[in-house]
Design a protein around this motif. Structure first.
Motif, mmCIF file in Angstrom:
data_model
loop_
_atom_site.group_PDB
_atom_site.id
_atom_site.type_symbol
_atom_site.label_atom_id
_atom_site.label_comp_id
_atom_site.label_asym_id
_atom_site.label_seq_id
_atom_site.Cartn_x
_atom_site.Cartn_y
_atom_site.Cartn_z
ATOM 1 N N ASP A 1 0.813 -1.211 0.000
ATOM 2 C CA ASP A 1 0.000 0.000 0.000
ATOM 3 C C ASP A 1 0.852 1.269 0.000
ATOM 4 N N LYS A 2 2.146 1.143 0.247
ATOM 5 C CA LYS A 2 3.051 2.297 0.255
ATOM 6 C C LYS A 2 3.863 2.418 -1.030
ATOM 7 N N LEU A 3 3.628 1.540 -1.982
ATOM 8 C CA LEU A 3 4.458 1.506 -3.191
ATOM 9 C C LEU A 3 4.399 2.791 -4.007
ATOM 10 N N LYS A 4 3.301 3.525 -3.914
ATOM 11 C CA LYS A 4 3.171 4.748 -4.704
ATOM 12 C C LYS A 4 4.304 5.733 -4.416
ATOM 13 N N SER A 5 4.881 5.660 -3.220
ATOM 14 C CA SER A 5 5.940 6.601 -2.845
ATOM 15 C C SER A 5 7.183 6.460 -3.716
ATOM 16 N N VAL A 6 7.350 5.309 -4.401
ATOM 17 C CA VAL A 6 8.547 5.128 -5.226
ATOM 18 C C VAL A 6 8.545 6.052 -6.440
ATOM 19 N N GLU A 7 7.387 6.600 -6.799
ATOM 20 C CA GLU A 7 7.339 7.548 -7.915
ATOM 21 C C GLU A 7 8.239 8.747 -7.649
ATOM 22 N N ASN A 8 8.426 9.085 -6.371
ATOM 23 C CA ASN A 8 9.263 10.234 -6.011
ATOM 24 C C ASN A 8 10.739 9.985 -6.287
ATOM 25 N N ASP A 9 11.120 8.730 -6.539
ATOM 26 C CA ASP A 9 12.515 8.397 -6.780
ATOM 27 C C ASP A 9 12.895 8.446 -8.252
ATOM 28 N N PHE A 10 11.963 8.906 -9.083
ATOM 29 C CA PHE A 10 12.228 9.054 -10.519
ATOM 30 C C PHE A 10 12.108 10.528 -10.896
ATOM 31 N N PHE A 11 13.070 10.986 -11.670
ATOM 32 C CA PHE A 11 13.157 12.398 -12.030
ATOM 33 C C PHE A 11 12.489 12.690 -13.377
ATOM 34 N N LEU A 12 12.726 11.843 -14.368
ATOM 35 C CA LEU A 12 12.186 12.080 -15.706
ATOM 36 C C LEU A 12 10.692 11.768 -15.753
ATOM 37 N N GLU A 13 9.921 12.662 -16.372
ATOM 38 C CA GLU A 13 8.468 12.504 -16.415
ATOM 39 C C GLU A 13 8.053 11.208 -17.115
ATOM 40 N N LYS A 14 8.771 10.836 -18.163
ATOM 41 C CA LYS A 14 8.413 9.609 -18.877
ATOM 42 C C LYS A 14 8.586 8.394 -17.979
ATOM 43 N N ASN A 15 9.585 8.436 -17.101
ATOM 44 C CA ASN A 15 9.801 7.320 -16.182
ATOM 45 C C ASN A 15 8.785 7.325 -15.049
ATOM 46 N N LYS A 16 8.401 8.508 -14.589
ATOM 47 C CA LYS A 16 7.328 8.597 -13.592
ATOM 48 C C LYS A 16 6.049 7.978 -14.148
ATOM 49 N N ALA A 17 5.780 8.260 -15.431
ATOM 50 C CA ALA A 17 4.580 7.716 -16.066
ATOM 51 C C ALA A 17 4.674 6.194 -16.175
ATOM 52 N N LYS A 18 5.856 5.672 -16.492
ATOM 53 C CA LYS A 18 6.052 4.225 -16.571
ATOM 54 C C LYS A 18 5.821 3.563 -15.219
ATOM 55 N N VAL A 19 6.324 4.198 -14.164
ATOM 56 C CA VAL A 19 6.141 3.661 -12.820
ATOM 57 C C VAL A 19 4.677 3.677 -12.430
ATOM 58 N N TYR A 20 4.010 4.788 -12.724
ATOM 59 C CA TYR A 20 2.571 4.898 -12.414
ATOM 60 C C TYR A 20 1.793 3.775 -13.107
ATOM 61 N N GLN A 21 2.089 3.556 -14.390
ATOM 62 C CA GLN A 21 1.363 2.524 -15.146
ATOM 63 C C GLN A 21 1.688 1.138 -14.612
ATOM 64 N N LEU A 22 2.954 0.914 -14.246
ATOM 65 C CA LEU A 22 3.360 -0.377 -13.698
ATOM 66 C C LEU A 22 2.590 -0.689 -12.415
ATOM 67 N N LEU A 23 2.437 0.298 -11.557
ATOM 68 C CA LEU A 23 1.720 0.089 -10.304
ATOM 69 C C LEU A 23 0.225 -0.083 -10.542
ATOM 70 N N GLN A 24 -0.294 0.621 -11.563
ATOM 71 C CA GLN A 24 -1.710 0.453 -11.899
ATOM 72 C C GLN A 24 -1.985 -0.957 -12.433
ATOM 73 N N ASP A 25 -1.037 -1.488 -13.201
ATOM 74 C CA ASP A 25 -1.218 -2.819 -13.787
ATOM 75 C C ASP A 25 -0.945 -3.939 -12.802
ATOM 76 N N ASN A 26 -0.334 -3.605 -11.660
ATOM 77 C CA ASN A 26 0.003 -4.607 -10.648
ATOM 78 C C ASN A 26 -0.475 -4.150 -9.274
ATOM 79 N N PRO A 27 -1.787 -4.027 -9.074
ATOM 80 C CA PRO A 27 -2.317 -3.515 -7.803
ATOM 81 C C PRO A 27 -2.058 -4.494 -6.658
#
Length: 253
Positions: free
Chosen positions: A227-253
């Motif tokens: 339930d805390k995995l969303k916080s890892v988005e803060n460890d990515f600087f590039l917007e394209k990578n933030k988007a990849k992380v967001y999608q990865l977490l959405q696809d693996n709830p």
């Protein structure tokens, strides 16, 4: 032979860090990584202090003071290539630069920036003060595996024992190349359950965001407090990578 040279580099970097950053507060530090193409072995100078005597293809300096710093990169095999830039390093961040040619001029190009995670106390198994200058302390949550509080979104049942985690981090710190660090951490994740803060600490050992993402993908079924995995988005600087992380977490709830 290469390993011996790398040891010399690391000892040199420790001495440079003692000279440049020892007097600055521990909560205002940063990590700087620079990498060049195969044919551009370079000599690195930080605030007029030469860091290495033999040319290298990559270099990482830990625990630098935050603020503006003069960076000079010279390529002995190509005397015409001399980069002189002023970089502003933010506190508690890890930044990674590539040496690239743009409009006929070589310069340092920012590739990633992420947050470093610090704790107040260093692990007791780190052997010396000099080595501590090159390593980030293990996160506080790494020593809290006995908590009786159950997580509502548990991905695995029992967090790794703190001693096992610290041994893995020590092994990671012993490697010079990021590919080796990544291999050690991925193998560890395949056999252990970790907390999100431990995962983020592991990610902080990597400069390339592609490697961070690879580590994150490996960890998904080995995270205790998902339930805390969303916080890892803060460890990515590039917007394209933030988007990849967001999608990865959405696809693996």
């Amino acid at each position: 032979m290469k390993e011996s040279i790398h040891r010399v580099y690391r000892i040199t970097l420790v001495m440079v860090m003692i000279c440049l950053g020892y007097c600055h507060p521990m909560n205002a530090q940063t990590r700087l990584s620079i990498k060049a193409a195969d044919s551009l072995d370079f000599i690195f100078t930080f605030n007029q202090v030469a860091v290495n005597q033999l040319p290298v293809l990559s270099i990482t300096l830990d625990k630098l003071p935050a603020g503006k710093h003069n960076i000079k990169v010279a390529v002995p095999s190509h005397p015409e290539i001399v980069i002189d830039q002023v970089l502003t390093l933010k506190k508690n961040t890890s930044v990674y630069y590539d040496i690239e040619k743009s409009k006929g001029v070589y310069k340092l190009v920012l590739k990633s920036e992420s947050t470093l995670i610090f704790a107040e106390n260093t692990p007791s198994n780190q052997p010396s003060t000099a080595q501590n200058l090159m390593n980030i302390p293990t996160p506080i949550e790494a020593v809290d595996s006995s908590s009786s509080v159950q997580n509502n979104n548990s991905g695995c049942q029992s967090p790794v024992h703190p001693e096992d985690f610290e041994q893995m981090i020590a092994e990671v710190n012993a490697h010079f190349f990021e590919t080796k660090k990544l291999d050690v951490m991925k193998n560890f994740l395949m056999h252990h359950c970790v907390r999100v803060e431990q995962l983020r600490f592991m990610m902080s050992k990597l400069s390339l965001e592609d490697y961070k993402y690879d580590l994150l993908k490996t960890s998904l079924t080995h995270i205790y407090d998902r339930d805390k995995l969303k916080s890892v988005e803060n460890d990515f600087f590039l917007e394209k990578n933030k988007a990849k992380v967001y999608q990865l977490l959405q696809d693996n709830p």
